[in-house]
Design an enzyme around this catalytic site. Structure first.
Site, PDB file in Angstrom:
ATOM      1  N   TYR A 158     -49.488   1.744 -25.377  1.00  0.00           N
ATOM      2  CA  TYR A 158     -48.240   2.329 -24.896  1.00  0.00           C
ATOM      3  C   TYR A 158     -47.055   1.855 -25.749  1.00  0.00           C
ATOM      4  CZ  TYR A 158     -44.762   4.202 -21.680  1.00  0.00           C
ATOM      5  OH  TYR A 158     -43.719   4.917 -21.135  1.00  0.00           O
TER       6      TYR A 158
ATOM      7  N   TYR B 233     -45.251   6.140 -13.401  1.00  0.00           N
ATOM      8  CA  TYR B 233     -46.172   7.266 -13.624  1.00  0.00           C
ATOM      9  C   TYR B 233     -47.057   7.346 -12.387  1.00  0.00           C
ATOM     10  CZ  TYR B 233     -45.147   7.107 -18.697  1.00  0.00           C
ATOM     11  OH  TYR B 233     -44.545   7.140 -19.931  1.00  0.00           O
TER      12      TYR B 233
ATOM     13  N   HIS C  55     -37.336  -2.186 -21.869  1.00  0.00           N
ATOM     14  CA  HIS C  55     -38.231  -2.289 -20.713  1.00  0.00           C
ATOM     15  C   HIS C  55     -39.433  -3.159 -21.065  1.00  0.00           C
ATOM     16  CE1 HIS C  55     -36.873   1.518 -18.324  1.00  0.00           C
ATOM     17  NE2 HIS C  55     -35.876   0.727 -18.641  1.00  0.00           N
TER      18      HIS C  55
ATOM     19  N   LYS D  68     -45.623   9.525 -26.774  1.00  0.00           N
ATOM     20  CA  LYS D  68     -45.929   9.260 -28.185  1.00  0.00           C
ATOM     21  C   LYS D  68     -45.298  10.243 -29.171  1.00  0.00           C
ATOM     22  CE  LYS D  68     -48.231   5.614 -27.843  1.00  0.00           C
ATOM     23  NZ  LYS D  68     -47.184   4.674 -27.731  1.00  0.00           N
TER      24      LYS D  68
ATOM     25  N   PRO E 269     -47.017  14.788 -23.282  1.00  0.00           N
ATOM     26  CA  PRO E 269     -45.971  13.765 -23.213  1.00  0.00           C
ATOM     27  C   PRO E 269     -46.346  12.511 -22.415  1.00  0.00           C
ATOM     28  CG  PRO E 269     -45.482  15.579 -21.737  1.00  0.00           C
ATOM     29  CD  PRO E 269     -46.676  15.994 -22.519  1.00  0.00           C
TER      30      PRO E 269
HETATM   31  C1  PHB Z   1     -38.817  11.075 -20.533  1.00  0.00           C
HETATM   32  O1  PHB Z   1     -38.009  10.223 -20.174  1.00  0.00           O
HETATM   33  O2  PHB Z   1     -38.459  12.241 -20.774  1.00  0.00           O
HETATM   34  C2  PHB Z   1     -40.241  10.691 -20.679  1.00  0.00           C
HETATM   35  C3  PHB Z   1     -40.609   9.369 -20.519  1.00  0.00           C
HETATM   36  C4  PHB Z   1     -41.927   9.007 -20.626  1.00  0.00           C
HETATM   37  C5  PHB Z   1     -42.880   9.942 -20.922  1.00  0.00           C
HETATM   38  C6  PHB Z   1     -42.520  11.273 -21.110  1.00  0.00           C
HETATM   39  C7  PHB Z   1     -41.193  11.647 -20.982  1.00  0.00           C
HETATM   40  O3  PHB Z   1     -44.185   9.570 -21.018  1.00  0.00           O
END
Ligand code: PHB
Ligand code: APR
Length: 397
Positions: free
Chosen positions: A384, A200, A72, A296, A292
């Site tokens: 990130y 997000y 990505h 990280k 989460p």
């Molecule tokens: C996930 O795909 O489970 C996932 C992806 C990004 C995050 C947290 C969890 O920041």
């Protein structure tokens, strides 16, 4: 039994450490409390930094990752239904790879099996002894019979609830913690992701995340109060809530279906210091937890393990204790930056109970700042995708 390094825990941290050491001819034994299938049944995040991918390559466990992982070049943030894409590739020339932690664990287990290295699953009553001296031992019970392994070093890779951190005298340890009064309710579904990249979302009803595992499997989350019970969330209720938190176009595109996994994960920030106690080292979730939001957790565990592997390899090759002496401070510098970033991303995206109108306007101002300033967007992208400085060099195999 005698070995060079006893590794407690067969999560990604323990398995990767085992692999990096075995490849340098350092003998390890892994002790894991659960069964192999249980470990592989855990559903966790799946965003890998470039440095993480490099270390997995180095461990000889990245073939499937390269075949199946999705690269990505950016992510989207959505605020109150307004979306903005952050183009990491354009901003700083870096990407992330979406590949589930479960798959990483699987690949590392396969690589370890192929090398014939010793792993013992379903052990009970693991206890650590003598790590403040030169000859530590680890005791455990397998099928009702007690065993002892003598070793040079113990690596505590046994997660947040493990025995390693708990074996350190409380006076030798300082812990820093922040628990958030909300969690993430996650759903895994066999449907194509709603978008090519992750979204997000900050919404007045709460945070939401659209993630994925493959072109046909998606992972979605909504913020819920931490005491929320999974059984109170039917699939329909989950999809309705998620749709409300997304912009109308994304909500329209969302493909829903029966959940194949559904769970609530609390959000927590935690750091234990230091990470070394004589001949015992902590790495991964045993030493720290991040919420989460910044993706990280796994990357941080892998970074610790890279440093620890370097330090141990240096010890066996050159009889130098420099790497060992610096492990804790080096790892903590990186850990605290990840804590900072994860806390920041959590704070700007969630509905925090204490947030007043002023706080909500500040969240919005953060979003506008990120959209308007390439410098701010680049700092976001750098954090990130993983800081360039965090790349690790390991000596030749
Ligand atoms: C996930 O795909 O489970 C996932 C992806 C990004 C995050 C947290 C969890 O920041
Ligand atoms: N004895 C032996 N094994 C143990 C013990 C014990 N007393 N206690 C825990 N374990 C095992 C657990 O069963 C687990 O398999 O240690 C392993 C720790 O693995 P993880 O929890 O996956 O931790 P880690 O390898 O550090 O991976 C970090 O996991 O939680 C995510 O966000 C985190 O992605 C990150 C990753």
């Amino acid at each position: 039994m005698r070995t060079q390094v006893v590794i407690i825990g067969a999560g990604p941290a323990g398995l990767l450490l085992g692999r990096l050491l075995e490849l340098q001819g350092i003998e390890t034994v892994i002790l894991e409390r659960k069964s192999r299938d249980y470990v592989l049944g855990r559903i966790r995040a799946g965003v890998l930094e470039e440095g993480t991918v490099e270390l997995l390559e180095r461990a000889g466990a990245a073939q499937r990752l390269h075949a199946e992982g999705l690269v990505h070049g950016g992510v989207e943030l959505s605020f109150g239904g307004e979306r903005h894409r952050f183009d990491f590739k354009k901003l700083i020339g870096r990407t992330v790879t979406v590949y589930g932690q479960t798959e990483v664990t699987h690949d590392l287990m396969d690589a370890r099996d192929a090398s014939g290295a010793h792993s013992i699953y379903e052990v009970d009553d693991v206890s650590l002894h003598g790590f403040d001296g030169a000859s530590p031992t680890v005791r455990y019970v397998k099928d009702g019979v007690g065993h002892e392994i003598a070793c040079d070093f113990i690596a505590g890779c046994d997660g947040f609830h493990g025995v390693s951190r708990a074996s350190v005298p409380a006076t030798a340890l300082t812990t820093y913690e922040r628990a958030y009064p909300f969690g993430w309710l996650g759903v895994l579904v066999e449907k194509p992701p709603v978008s090519d990249e992750l979204i997000y979302a900050n919404h007045e009803r709460g945070f939401a995340l659209c993630s994925q595992r493959s072109h046909t499997r998606s992972r979605y989350y909504v913020q819920v109060p931490v005491e929320e019970r999974v059984q109170d969330w039917s699939d329909d209720r989950f999809w309705d809530e998620l749709r409300q938190r997304l912009d109308p176009e994304t909500a329209e595109r969302l493909q829903t279906g029966p959940s194949i996994e559904k769970s609530v994960a609390p959000l927590r920030s935690f750091v234990a210091e230091p990470l070394r106690f004589g001949r015992l080292f902590l790495a991964g979730d045993a030493a720290h937890i991040v919420p989460p939001t910044g993706a990280k957790g796994l990357n941080l565990a892998v970074h610790d393990v890279g440093l620890l592997a370097n330090a141990l390899i240096e010890f066996y090759r050159e009889r130098s204790e420099t790497g060992i002496a610096h492990y804790s401070a080096r790892a903590l510098l990186h850990i605290w930056n990840a804590e900072r970033f994860s806390w920041w991303m959590t704070s700007i995206l969630h509905r925090l109970p204490e947030l007043d109108d002023f706080g909500r306007r500040l969240q919005r101002a953060e979003f506008d700042h990120l959209r308007q300033s390439d410098a701010a967007a680049s700092a976001f992208a750098e954090n990130y995708t993983g800081k360039a400085g965090s790349r690790l060099q390991l000596g030749p195999a």
